[in-house]
Write a protein that holds these residues in place. Structure first.
Motif: not given
Ligand SMILES: Nc1ncnc2c1ncn2[C@@H]1O[C@H](COP(=O)(O)OP(=O)(O)OP(=O)(O)O)[C@@H](O)[C@H]1O
Ligand SMILES: [Mg+2]
Lengths: 498, 279, 348
Positions: B206, B218, B222, B240, B243-244
């Motif tokens: 990131d 992300a 995913n 980060l 998002y994840i």
């Protein structure tokens, strides 16, 4: 500056002219001083060699060495491979020994010949060092071993150094007082018949400095020597030996100026440095000898052999030089990287103007494992001068992991000068990593204009840009030298813009 | 989480995940990566970076590793992937029941281990696509699978590039040469999506990414989340992990995992700093 | 024509005490057993349409011992001429250059254009010495592709002296696999303004092979552009030598000249020698040279292996990419491919 140097349109003619007017006294250090000299007869033969040795009251072995070197020298030929051109030197038309007449030998500075002190004054030796010489209380600690022509006259701070076991004295004194150290290390870095001038030096060397730093000692002050050639037609054959014992550190400064002369003066010194395990030596030079007049007449011939042996593991030697003087320079401060993980550095600024010729550079010989070296060379040629960077980087079969980085930049100011680069690279093992970059260019008109647009004069702009060009090297200089050197860069280029 | 619909179309070319799972599926479903009492020295033993390090990552989980600069996070990633100069003096690493430490770097890659480098390397003279096709086909061949034909590879590469908003002409340039920091990171993810590794280690992927790129990355990651995959995400930033979302968050300090927590723990960390946990 | 015994010929050869041959000791590398020391060899020329060839005299003055010897032993100098304005289609192929001395002169007249392909290869234990002189008239163009591939016991010297008039273009690409000793020397004299020269090359050496690529570029006119890039790959006990010199004269303002030599050492027993030299007398110039010697970058190798590419493959990919750069600008696809194929075969 020469009349037929083409002046670029972009340059203010007035500036150039006014600088030309200054030319006459440009070399402000060019003057004579009247001090009684005791000369050996002119010329060179075995008897002169004996005379020098006797004058210095030298032991048998040293006389033997001198005579042997003299015999070898007779059989050798003057090297011609350098990119230099000068009239043949008449070795019989020179004096090989001169010293200020000894009164009783000065016990304190007050007793020093006032003429000598006056010389230092006129040389513009920094206030700090004048204070040191004058013994002012609380003066900065710079030990000055002043070499006046050939014999050391004044040595200060000996006592304080002695407390730490540091030996800093003239070479002749060391021969008398520390014969074992001298005998053990002298010639162990530069062999007796290494090259023509080194061999000559071995036969007739006059005096110089001797430094020994004991194991584990960090020399408490920078050791500084001012050389000055003074007697007419006197060759100078300094001999310097620096030994840094295990895990010690020393920074050594050498600086010089010389009086104006009609006759060429030969200077063929030897500097040997031995760095034992874990030791570090920093050797800085500002060389500003008389370069000759604008027609190239007179001026010093500087044919010097400087070499360091990083003998012990993890040792490090760093050469920094600012070369602005001499008519002809022939000089390659080198490092033999023998100890594993040892490091060598060479930082150089060379400025030639007028009719100066300089052939200078370095050799980094990688013998031990993981040895590293770094070469940063900045050459500036102006006027009708010619300058050559000549370097060798080599790695032995056993020098696994050896690394070198070389950056070699040349700047040309005017179209009557030359800048040359001759690097030799020899690698004998795959794990070597050698990298060399070189550029040749001129001062950018755009940058000059930019500076002038912000109000700088042409001269100031050049000085500013050239100092910027040299920055990487200037910042390697000890504080004492850095400012002087910056001014020197500007002074050396006066009248050269074009 | 945003879906990654178009990407799945790309998967239809060449290998699909199911296929290589048959050959490589772990016997012990629960534990994918097991690091036991690991000690690591660098510089020929001059410095110990990890000692008594333990970590288990089950298949299907995403673990985040955080920790102060110089704690040894990148060192961990290099030990897992087999870089020279990082010597294991104690402990073991088991990956899908195999002794990971016995394997060559390329064998580990073939076994599905992928590292997104903190500082991706530049490879002059080797065009990105040539590099990737060589890598993909080397992995396929080593797994006894059929290599991808040039047109199939191109189709797939273009499609993935499009998802990651990588300009096609960048793929023709030598890998990473002259790419910006963010572009290099994006290129790492590009490679990751193409190679479809089974276990992913991302080292500060990131850092250097702008907000849009971060989201794109992300989404890509995913899309790869699946019950068969494991992931280790090394990062300094909560954003980060927004998002994840990780299953677990660990702090690496003093050569080992100093403390672990759930996804929310990362937020606490960001607010409080590492000082409390650093030994 | 001169007559000499082989040992007398050898005694004239340059040796390592001479600065220009410091690392390439020709005298020590040749023995009387080498065939071709005292005889001439007739090059086989495949002439494209419009190009003529006739026996004639040598054109320029001497440029060293080896060309002088070549001229002395070769009964004729082959004069090849490309007439004014002709854009020759297809390459002029030159081979059969082994086992003796050969002397050629190529003149490319005003505005004409020519491609040459030279093949320097031959049987065992041959000595070969070629003297090639080239005159590029105003606005002409020459592309020279040279492949040298001798047996490990052959000795070869090939010297090309190229005089270039204003606005002419030289493109040169050399690929050398060495021999007991190979010296490929190019001397370019840029006599006019606006000359463009590319002088690239690569050497790939194994066993005990030796290649010396020497270049000497003299620039006398303004606004010339020179690009030189030589790549070396050495393994086993081989030795690669690169010597380059740009001599920029006072009148050569606005010269833009760049020289590079990069060598990869693939084994610990190899040797690389380099001397990239600049001699500059004009101030308004941009000249640069660079030199690197080392092994493949371990970090890059690891990166590639992390992506699953086996070590051996990673190495050959990186090496090939490294060498190929020297031929990047060669804009004849077939010619480029044929050079790259040779590189790949060597790597395999
Ligand atoms: N090859 C090496 N030689 C010597 N020291 C090393 C080497 N590799 C790593 N180190 C040292 O090990 C320590 C851990 O480094 P590492 O790169 O693993 O830290 P990190 O946790 O990834 O830090 P960051 O957050 O800054 O990326 C650092 O002190 C580093 O200087
Ligand atoms: Mg890190």
């Amino acid at each position: 500056m020469n009349a037929d140097v083409k002046i670029k349109d972009s340059i203010d003619r007035g500036t150039v002219d006014s600088v030309r007017a200054l030319e006459a006294d440009r070399y402000k250090y060019g003057f004579d001083s009247d001090i009684d000299q005791e000369f050996a007869p002119k010329g060179l033969n075995a008897d002169i060699v004996r005379f020098i040795s006797e004058k210095k009251n030298e032991p048998e072995w040293l006389l033997g060495l001198r005579l042997q070197a003299y015999e070898r020298w007779l059989e050798m030929e003057e090297p011609t491979w350098a990119n230099t051109d000068y009239p043949e030197i008449d070795f019989q038309d020179m004096y090989y020994y001169a010293s200020p007449v000894k009164k009783e030998g000065p016990k304190s500075l007050d007793e020093v010949d006032p003429d000598i002190l006056a010389v230092y004054n006129r040389l513009g030796i920094s206030l700090k060092e004048q204070e040191v010489l004058a013994g002012v209380q609380g003066a900065p600690k710079v030990a000055v071993d002043a070499v006046f022509d050939s014999v050391s006259v004044v040595t200060t701070f000996k006592k304080e150094l002695a407390k730490q076991g540091v030996i800093f004295c003239s070479f002749s004194e060391a021969v008398q007082d520390h014969p074992d150290l001298v005998r053990r290390y002298m010639g162990s870095v530069v062999p007796m018949s290494d090259n023509y001038y080194a061999t000559l030096n071995n036969a007739v060397f006059s005096d110089g400095s001797f430094v020994y730093i004991p194991p584990g000692v960090r020399c408490p002050m920078e050791l500084s020597t001012y050389f000055r050639m003074n007697a007419q037609g006197t060759g100078q054959f300094e001999r310097t030996l620096i030994i840094a014992d295990k895990d010690s550190y020393v920074s050594y400064l050498e600086g010089c100026t010389a009086p104006m002369r009609d006759e060429n003066q030969l200077h063929a010194a030897i500097v040997e440095i031995v760095a034992l395990e874990g030791a570090e030596v920093k050797y800085s030079t500002v060389q500003n000898w008389w370069p000759g007049d604008s027609e190239g007449k007179g001026g010093v011939y500087n044919f010097v052999t400087k070499r360091a042996d990083c003998r012990g593991a993890n040792s490090k030697v760093s050469w920094t030089q600012v070369e602005t003087g001499s008519a002809v320079t022939w000089k390659y401060p080198s490092c033999i990287l023998r100890g594993d993980n040892s490091q060598g550095e060479f930082y150089s600024i060379a400025i030639t103007n007028g009719c100066q010729q300089a052939d200078t550079g370095t050799k980094m010989i990688h013998l031990g494992e993981n040895t590293r070296s770094r070469i940063i060379s900045k050459g500036i040629s102006a006027g009708r001068s010619n300058q050559t960077y000549r370097g060798l980087v080599s790695s032995h079969k056993k020098a696994r992991g050896a690394r070198n980085f070389t950056q070699c930049d040349s700047l040309l100011i005017g179209d009557q000068c030359g800048a040359h680069t001759v690097p030799y690279v020899e690698s004998n093992t795959a794990s070597t990593q050698f990298e060399h970059e070189a550029t040749t260019s001129r001062l950018s008109d755009d940058r000059l204009f930019y500076c002038r647009q912000r109000g700088l004069s042409e001269e100031d702009a050049v000085a500013l840009l050239v100092n910027g060009f040299c920055r990487e090297v200037l910042q390697e200089l000890p504080m004492e030298f850095a400012v002087e050197a910056q001014n020197l860069v500007a002074i050396s280029l006066e009248g050269s813009v074009g | 989480m945003q879906a990654f619909p178009k990407l799945s179309e790309a998967w239809e070319f060449g290998i699909n995940l199911g296929k290589h799972d048959e050959t490589l599926q772990s016997k012990d479903e629960a534990l994918m990566l097991k690091i036991n009492n690991l000690s690591v020295v660098v510089n020929n033993g001059e410095a110990t970076i990890l000692s008594g390090f333990n970590l288990d990552v089950p298949a299907g989980e995403v673990h985040a590793i955080m920790g102060p600069n110089g704690a040894g996070k990148s060192t961990l990633s290099y030990v897992l992937t087999g870089r020279d100069g990082y010597d294991v003096t104690e402990g073991s690493v088991t990956y899908r029941d195999e002794n990971l430490l016995d394997m060559e770097p390329e064998e580990r890659a073939v076994a599905g281990l992928f590292l997104s480098f903190q500082y991706p390397l530049e490879i002059p003279g080797v065009p990105t696509l040539t590099f990737l096709r060589t890598a993909l086909n080397a992995q396929l061949r080593a797994r006894g699978q059929e290599e991808l034909s040039a047109p199939d590879f191109m189709k797939r590469a273009r499609s993935v590039a499009k998802e990651l908003r990588i300009k096609p002409d960048m793929l023709k340039r030598p890998l990473n040469v002259g790419f910006s920091g963010g572009e290099k990171k994006r290129m790492e993810i590009f490679q990751m999506l193409l190679l479809e590794p089974a276990f992913i280690v991302m080292d500060e992927t990131d850092s250097g990414l702008d907000i849009d790129a971060l989201r794109v990355v992300a989404d890509g990651v995913n899309a790869l989340r699946s019950p068969e995959r494991g992931m280790l995400i090394i990062t300094h930033y909560q954003r980060l992990l927004d998002y994840i979302v990780p299953n677990k968050v660990h702090v690496l300090a003093g050569g080992k995992i100093a403390v672990s927590g759930d996804a929310d723990f990362a937020r606490t960390l960001e607010a409080d700093g590492y000082d409390t946990y650093a030994a | 024509m001169i007559h000499m015994q082989p040992d007398a010929v050898i005694s004239h050869f340059p040796h390592k005490r001479m600065e220009a041959w410091k690392w390439t000791d020709l005298r020590m590398s040749v023995s009387e057993e080498h065939m071709g020391l005292t005889r001439a060899v007739t090059p086989r020329l495949t002439l494209p349409d419009g190009v003529s060839c006739s026996p004639g005299n040598r054109h320029h003055g001497s440029s060293g011992v080896m060309p002088t010897l070549a001229a002395g032993f070769a009964p004729v100098c082959w004069n090849i001429r490309v007439p004014t304005g002709l854009n020759v289609q297809g390459p002029l192929r030159i081979d059969n250059l082994s086992g003796g001395h050969a002397c050629m002169f190529i003149r490319v007249d005003k505005g004409a254009s020519l491609d040459i392909e030279e093949y320097h290869q031959g049987p065992d234990r041959r000595f070969s010495n070629m003297d090639l002189q080239v005159h590029l008239a105003e606005g002409s163009r020459l592309r020279r592709v040279v492949v040298q591939n001798d047996p490990g016991n052959a000795v070869r010297v090939a010297t090309a002296c190229i005089a270039a008039e204003k606005h002419s273009i030289l493109e040169q690409y050399m690929l050398s696999f060495g021999g007991a000793l190979s010296r490929l020397e190019t001397r370019l004299y840029s006599e006019g303004e606006g000359i463009e020269a590319t002088m690239n090359g690569a050497y790939l050496l194994d066993g005990r092979r030796h290649t010396d690529m020497t270049g000497h570029v003299e620039i006398a006119g303004s606004h010339c552009t020179v690009r030189q890039s030589v790549k070396g790959v050495v393994t086993d006990k081989s030795r690669g030598v690169f010597q380059g010199k740009f001599h920029v004269k006072q009148a050569a303002q606005h010269t833009d000249a760049r020289m590079r030599h990069d060598a990869l050492m693939l084994s610990d027993t190899t040797e690389v020698r380099a001397r990239p030299e600049l001699e500059i007398y004009a101030d308004d110039v941009a000249c640069a040279h660079g030199n690197t010697i080392g092994a493949l970058d371990e970090n890059v190798l690891f990166y590639m292996r992390q992506r699953g590419i086996p070590q051996a493959r990673s190495r050959s990919m990186l090496t090939e990419a490294f060498v190929a750069e020297a031929f990047d600008d060669l804009d004849d696809a077939a010619s480029k491919q044929s050079l790259l194929t040779r590189v790949q075969e060597w790597l395999a």
